[in-house]
Design an enzyme around this catalytic site. Structure first.
Site, PDB file in Angstrom:
ATOM      1  N   ARG B 260       0.869  -1.180   0.000  1.00 20.79           N
ATOM      2  CA  ARG B 260       0.000   0.000   0.000  1.00 20.79           C
ATOM      3  C   ARG B 260       0.899   1.220   0.000  1.00 20.79           C
ATOM      4  NH1 ARG B 260       0.490   1.665   5.354  1.00 20.79           N
ATOM      5  NH2 ARG B 260       0.311  -0.054   6.827  1.00 20.79           N
ATOM      6  N   HIS B 264      -1.886   3.422   6.593  1.00 22.75           N
ATOM      7  CA  HIS B 264      -2.836   2.359   6.956  1.00 22.75           C
ATOM      8  C   HIS B 264      -4.271   2.861   6.822  1.00 22.75           C
ATOM      9  CE1 HIS B 264      -4.954  -0.700   9.189  1.00 22.75           C
ATOM     10  NE2 HIS B 264      -5.311   0.176  10.108  1.00 22.75           N
ATOM     11  N   TYR B 274       7.804   3.905   9.874  1.00 24.02           N
ATOM     12  CA  TYR B 274       8.158   2.486   9.849  1.00 24.02           C
ATOM     13  C   TYR B 274       8.591   1.966   8.476  1.00 24.02           C
ATOM     14  CZ  TYR B 274       3.145   2.303   8.600  1.00 24.02           C
ATOM     15  OH  TYR B 274       1.920   2.508   8.026  1.00 24.02           O
TER      16      TYR B 274
END
Lengths: 326, 361
Positions: B260, B264, B274
């Protein structure tokens, strides 16, 4: 009419509904060839075949999810949770899924699952078999909760639960499975969900109770009548959600004194809810505070401590004396 | 291209690829039997979905959309898999799988209403075979087994397909769903979009297993690994799994390797905490739209004009859907109470009456 134990009446209800409606499926751990650990599904697989009565893998969350999936796809599952203490594994399927299906979909889907499960103390099970967890279920919007106290009620209420188009938790007290027999009509009959039963009439106080405590309460009512002539009314709730508050309030208006007896622990449970509702609707009719006779707020006890932990006749009598003498 | 990030193309567990990232047909033997129009339609849907996703993100930033999980990067997995099933097949999506729902017939304005938190978003039309998006990770895996068992019991030639991410494969319900489906040989596809991260936790911290597809072994079912950036490869594995399901050969677990590009969800996730920008750009070279566009351009099936027309079409569709969502009447508590049970018990009738009185003022 036949004399049946409660577990036989439950099997009979399942058989009647499976004959009547081919979308009714029965599944769970050991319910097939073995007929269930309490024999509640005895003979059903032989009569209806393995496609309608089947063993599942040993996974209570999976059983719940399977039931939810079947229920949105035209079936009416009766899923057995082998002991209700295991329901924590199924809690997501019940509370997050089945209970919310109609709401989440604005009525497009519903989840007509009946979760059947044995529970209840006094039979010396290991941990997490006997706990009275109905309070958790009653706090879950979207599920109905039914607890029968005798064979006749068990059959009529289970048939109604299976036919209900919303999820129902149907809890079967283990101590009542074979403790006595009763006349149970053959074939189909229903008892409405949400209607209590006055099992003993009285004028001086009301006991509101359900499940195995109905029998404890009846004994207490007899004792106190013998001891001091007080006539105690006993209401068997049969269904905890919906609660038949009208029957409770009508009785309290007549007797002006009440106690609620439950096998479950004391705090924030069914008894607390009933007392809150009595306060809302009938406080001016009360001559004494409504008391609770319950188990203490510990974890369910070790088997050898059950007898000193579970509410008994003496504790119910003590509760009655307190409200009668207030 | 590092092993831990972009799709690994060698080794015994190499994911199936039909088109290389440069659009070359590397497995002509597995090329799905699709007409030129069907191939163009796959492209149209991917471009449309990319534009819709960009618009949704921008609407979210303007405060005009609620909860939204971006989909860019995952179009080939989403659209290729949905295109390979029949309209009679049943989709159990997670919250990111809105595109599959819409391409299966769920109206886009309802998707926006779902996003905003309106009951109308859950009212799936009667003839559309999808469930509302699942929030509880992997709960849809056990439900998919139930839906599929229903098809099998009625002897219908239909399958259930359920979507979830890589994080879901750590959940008990993932294993229970696979295991039940295996025991009863159910017509169901478990489609895992492995985008490398469960919010921020990388796949290597989810499991010591080599990959997701091998988890099928424990359940005794078929497992497939596919390049989730290759729409034709995704189409092929889903079509094959569907045929197997309809032939009574049981369920399949599919792992689609994808990425993606966005956060999120739009509720404050910051992927730079991250992930590295190097990793992101590696994956963008693998982009499913670029790859398939090159392939179609090579066959003379897609042009700049087609691209422009699709972009305009998507922008208009989003604008129309938002307008329709805006015009949907506000909810009332009395209406929410009505949605609780088929027949309201007395306590809810009483509460409904209280709210009806308030609402009439």
């Amino acid at each position: 009419m036949a004399q049946m134990t409660m577990v036989q009446a439950i099997t009979d209800a399942l058989r009647v509904e499976m004959r009547r409606d081919e979308t009714v499926l029965v599944f769970g751990e050991d319910v097939g060839k073995n007929g269930g650990v309490f024999r509640a599904t005895e003979g059903l697989q032989a009569e209806f075949g393995e496609h309608r009565v089947f063993d599942t893998p040993l996974a209570e969350s999976g059983i719940g999810g399977l039931a939810v999936g079947l229920s949105i796809n035209g079936f009416r599952p009766v899923a057995e949770i082998q002991f209700f203490g295991f329901v924590f594994e199924t809690f997501d399927a019940i509370a997050s899924q089945a209970a919310r299906m109609r709401y989440r979909s604005g009525g497009r889907y519903s989840s007509p699952v009946t979760f059947r499960s044995p529970f209840g103390g006094g039979v010396k099970t290991p941990e997490l078999h006997a706990d009275s967890l109905e309070g958790l279920m009653v706090q879950t919007p979207g599920v109905k909760v039914v607890i029968p106290s005798n064979p006749y009620d068990a059959k009529g209420l289970l048939i109604s639960s299976i036919r209900d188009n919303d999820p129902v938790i149907f809890l079967e007290h283990m101590k009542l499975y074979r403790s006595f027999r009763q006349e149970v009509p053959e074939g189909e009959y229903t008892l409405p969900l949400g209607k209590a039963n006055i099992v003993r009439e009285g004028t001086d106080a009301t006991i509101i109770t359900y499940g195995a405590m109905v029998h404890t309460s009846l004994k207490a009512a007899e004792e106190i009548e013998k001891a001091r002539g007080a006539k105690v009314e006993v209401i068997d709730l049969r269904t905890l959600n919906p609660l038949d508050i009208d029957t409770i309030v009508e009785s309290v208006k007549k007797t002006n004194r009440a106690i609620v007896v439950q096998e479950a622990q004391k705090t924030s449970g069914v008894a607390a809810e009933i007392i809150a509702q009595i306060n809302e609707r009938a406080i001016l009719h009360l001559e004494a505070p409504v008391l609770r006779v319950t188990a203490p707020d510990t974890v369910y006890p070790f088997a050898l401590a059950e007898d000193i932990w579970l509410p008994d006749v003496k504790r119910v009598v003590d509760g009655l004396i307190q409200v009668l003498d207030f | 291209m590092s092993v831990s990030t972009a799709v690994e193309q060698t080794g015994k567990n190499a994911p199936l690829q039909i088109l290389a990232p440069d659009g070359t047909l590397v497995r002509p033997d597995l090329m799905p039997k699709l007409s030129d129009d069907e191939l163009r339609e796959l492209m149209r849907r991917m471009v449309f979905t990319r534009v819709w996703d960009q618009r949704a993100i921008s609407l979210n930033r303007q405060g005009r959309l609620g909860f939204y999980a971006p989909v860019a990067g995952q179009e080939a997995s989403m659209i290729g898999s949905e295109a390979a099933i029949s309209k009679e097949d049943f989709i159990l999506p997670s919250y990111r799988d809105i595109p599959q729902m819409v391409w299966h017939g769920y109206p886009m304005y309802k998707a926006f209403l779902y996003s905003r938190g309106h009951i109308e978003g859950g009212r799936i039309p009667e003839d559309v075979n999808v469930l509302m998006p699942q929030i509880i990770i992997a709960a849809q895996c056990t439900q998919a087994a139930g839906v599929a068992m229903g098809f099998k019991l009625r002897g219908e030639k239909r399958i259930a397909i359920t979507y979830f991410g890589d994080g879901a494969t750590s959940q008990g319900d993932f294993y229970e769903g696979l295991n039940f489906a295996g025991v009863y040989k159910l017509p169901v596809i478990f489609f895992s979009q492995n985008n490398g991260y469960a919010i921020s936790v990388p796949f290597k911290k989810q499991t010591a297993a080599e990959n997701i597809a091998v988890k099928a072994v424990a359940a005794g079912i078929a497992g497939e690994r596919v390049d989730g950036m290759d729409v034709l490869a995704v189409y092929h594995v889903v079509q094959k799994a569907r045929e197997r399901a309809l032939n009574g050969e049981g369920p399949t677990l599919i792992e689609a390797l994808t990425y993606r590009y966005g956060p999120h969800t739009m509720a404050g996730d910051d992927p730079t905490r991250y992930r590295t920008s190097e990793e992101q750009s590696e994956w963008e070279q693998n982009d499913p739209l670029i790859r398939f566009r090159k392939f179609l351009e090579g066959k003379g099936l897609w042009s700049e004009k087609d691209e422009e027309a699709t972009i305009e079409e998507a922008k208009k569709a989003v604008a129309d859907a938002i307008k329709q969502a805006d015009e949907t009447p506000k909810m009332k508590v009395s209406e929410l109470i009505d949605a609780m049970f088929e027949t309201l018990p007395p306590y809810l009738e009483e509460q409904k009456a209280e709210y009806l009185e308030k609402e009439s003022k």
